[in-house]
Design a protein around this motif. Structure first.
Motif, PDB file in Angstrom:
ATOM      1  N   MET A   1       1.327 -19.769   7.162  1.00  0.00           N
ATOM      2  CA  MET A   1       2.614 -19.897   7.832  1.00  0.00           C
ATOM      3  C   MET A   1       2.990 -18.567   8.475  1.00  0.00           C
ATOM      4  O   MET A   1       2.529 -17.512   8.044  1.00  0.00           O
ATOM      5  N   THR A   2       3.798 -18.644   9.506  1.00  0.00           N
ATOM      6  CA  THR A   2       4.282 -17.453  10.196  1.00  0.00           C
ATOM      7  C   THR A   2       4.836 -16.434   9.206  1.00  0.00           C
ATOM      8  O   THR A   2       5.556 -16.790   8.268  1.00  0.00           O
ATOM      9  N   ARG A   3       4.512 -15.153   9.437  1.00  0.00           N
ATOM     10  CA  ARG A   3       5.098 -14.106   8.604  1.00  0.00           C
ATOM     11  C   ARG A   3       6.439 -13.701   9.205  1.00  0.00           C
ATOM     12  O   ARG A   3       6.528 -13.302  10.364  1.00  0.00           O
ATOM     13  N   PHE A   4       7.475 -13.815   8.413  1.00  0.00           N
ATOM     14  CA  PHE A   4       8.818 -13.468   8.854  1.00  0.00           C
ATOM     15  C   PHE A   4       9.179 -12.071   8.360  1.00  0.00           C
ATOM     16  O   PHE A   4       9.027 -11.790   7.159  1.00  0.00           O
ATOM     17  N   PRO A   5       9.673 -11.181   9.230  1.00  0.00           N
ATOM     18  CA  PRO A   5      10.128  -9.876   8.740  1.00  0.00           C
ATOM     19  C   PRO A   5      11.330 -10.001   7.810  1.00  0.00           C
ATOM     20  O   PRO A   5      11.450  -9.262   6.832  1.00  0.00           O
ATOM     21  N   VAL A   6      12.223 -10.937   8.115  1.00  0.00           N
ATOM     22  CA  VAL A   6      13.327 -11.273   7.213  1.00  0.00           C
ATOM     23  C   VAL A   6      12.854 -12.413   6.342  1.00  0.00           C
ATOM     24  O   VAL A   6      12.437 -13.459   6.841  1.00  0.00           O
ATOM     25  N   ARG A   7      12.921 -12.225   5.021  1.00  0.00           N
ATOM     26  CA  ARG A   7      12.335 -13.206   4.102  1.00  0.00           C
ATOM     27  C   ARG A   7      13.333 -14.213   3.546  1.00  0.00           C
ATOM     28  O   ARG A   7      12.947 -15.320   3.174  1.00  0.00           O
ATOM     29  N   ALA A   8      14.608 -13.827   3.464  1.00  0.00           N
ATOM     30  CA  ALA A   8      15.563 -14.735   2.827  1.00  0.00           C
ATOM     31  C   ALA A   8      16.992 -14.294   3.101  1.00  0.00           C
ATOM     32  O   ALA A   8      17.271 -13.099   3.293  1.00  0.00           O
ATOM     33  N   LEU A   9      17.883 -15.260   3.124  1.00  0.00           N
ATOM     34  CA  LEU A   9      19.322 -15.004   3.049  1.00  0.00           C
ATOM     35  C   LEU A   9      19.639 -14.644   1.607  1.00  0.00           C
ATOM     36  O   LEU A   9      19.199 -15.328   0.679  1.00  0.00           O
ATOM     37  N   ARG A  10      20.409 -13.553   1.402  1.00  0.00           N
ATOM     38  CA  ARG A  10      20.700 -13.169   0.024  1.00  0.00           C
ATOM     39  C   ARG A  10      22.158 -13.349  -0.363  1.00  0.00           C
ATOM     40  O   ARG A  10      22.465 -13.953  -1.386  1.00  0.00           O
ATOM     41  N   SER A  11      23.109 -12.806   0.452  1.00  0.00           N
ATOM     42  CA  SER A  11      24.501 -12.787  -0.003  1.00  0.00           C
ATOM     43  C   SER A  11      25.457 -12.695   1.169  1.00  0.00           C
ATOM     44  O   SER A  11      25.061 -12.423   2.305  1.00  0.00           O
ATOM     45  N   VAL A  12      26.730 -12.923   0.865  1.00  0.00           N
ATOM     46  CA  VAL A  12      27.797 -12.742   1.846  1.00  0.00           C
ATOM     47  C   VAL A  12      28.869 -11.849   1.242  1.00  0.00           C
ATOM     48  O   VAL A  12      29.095 -11.852   0.029  1.00  0.00           O
TER      49      VAL A  12
END
Length: 297
Positions: free
Chosen positions: A1-12
């Motif tokens: 799968m495509t490698r994403f530089p941003v891996r996840a949403l963490r917080s607000v």
């Protein structure tokens, strides 16, 4: 799968005029837990590994202070910073040691629409609290309002490396991992926060969490139903400060073979607002709440 530089949403980071009341709500009713206090802010964790999923700050009005994402490696900061500037964003703070309780390295940028985006690497994580059966596990997505949703979606793609998963008439869905979406961008008359979605373990726990909310005097604002894009179950509520929040579960997992669908393919029969056909039309006060939260500053 495509490698994403941003891996996840963490917080607000949320600003609230009544910090004590907001803390009490999110801890005793919504299902989070205080993990730290720092410089007047309250950090709240969910049942998963993230240090926190919500940071509450005292403010004069309800507002979205920032959205935080986790990056894959420290090397990704350089690429992200260059792309952000090229796509019309601003570097507010270059990668530095994070003085807040979550630690790690942090870079802060401002998107073209005005919102602050924080990117962290090497931040503190917890062992998952497996006993939190009917409590949120992590953030599922954040839904942002934009006066130009296509331009905002393009920024997430070109500057941050997200991929556009689906586009309905009103919303663009972008992802940074196998979740169908981490960010949803809604066409709106204002820029700001639409709602924040918290991932529950499964449908059963969405229902049990919703029951706990109703028992505490917070009726379901929209739902329960099953969304189209993302295929996730949902139940929306409005918190004491006016933020629209969502319990969700069963988010569709996708890979590079997923076929994008556009507005002409995401069409409901007249009067229907979800796959099941049981969620009522969204009430006017809920629609108003979804465009009432501005970016800070």
């Amino acid at each position: 799968m495509t490698r994403f530089p941003v891996r996840a949403l963490r917080s607000v980071d949320l600003g609230t005029p009544d910090l004590d009341r907001s803390e009490q709500f999110y801890v005793t009713i919504w299902g989070l837990q205080v993990v730290a206090r720092h410089n007047g802010a309250v950090y709240l964790r969910a049942g998963g590994c993230d240090h926190h999923v919500v940071a509450l700050h005292r403010s004069e009005r309800p507002e979205l202070r920032a959205v935080t994402f986790r990056v894959g490696s420290a090397d990704d900061f350089t690429v992200l910073a260059s792309n952000v500037v090229a796509q019309g964003g601003q570097i507010v703070s270059p990668p530095l040691a994070n003085p807040a309780p979550d630690g790690g390295i942090i870079m802060i940028v401002r998107g073209p629409e005005g919102g602050l985006l924080r990117f962290v690497h090497g931040d503190v994580v917890h062992a998952a609290a497996l006993s939190w059966v009917d409590r949120p596990q992590r953030l599922a997505h954040v839904n942002l309002n934009s006066v130009d949703a296509d331009a905002t979606a393009a920024f997430y793609e070109k500057a941050l490396g997200f991929r556009l998963t689906d586009r309905t008439r009103m919303m663009a869905f972008v992802r940074c991992n196998s979740d169908h979406h981490a960010v949803v961008i809604a066409d709106a008359s204002v820029n700001g926060l639409n709602h924040v979605a918290f991932l529950m373990p499964d449908l059963e726990q969405v229902m049990r969490g919703s029951g706990r909310m109703i028992d505490a005097g917070f009726p379901i604002a929209w739902g329960v139903g099953r969304h189209g894009p993302g295929d996730n179950v949902f139940a929306y509520f409005i918190d004491p400060a006016g933020f629209v929040i969502e319990y969700t579960a069963e988010v569709l997992q996708v890979d590079d073979d997923y076929k994008f669908r556009g507005p002409e393919q995401w069409v409901w029969p007249p009067g229907r607002t979800d796959q099941w056909g049981i969620a009522p039309p969204k009430a006017d006060h809920v629609k108003a709440a979804q465009v009432a939260i501005p970016y800070a500053g």
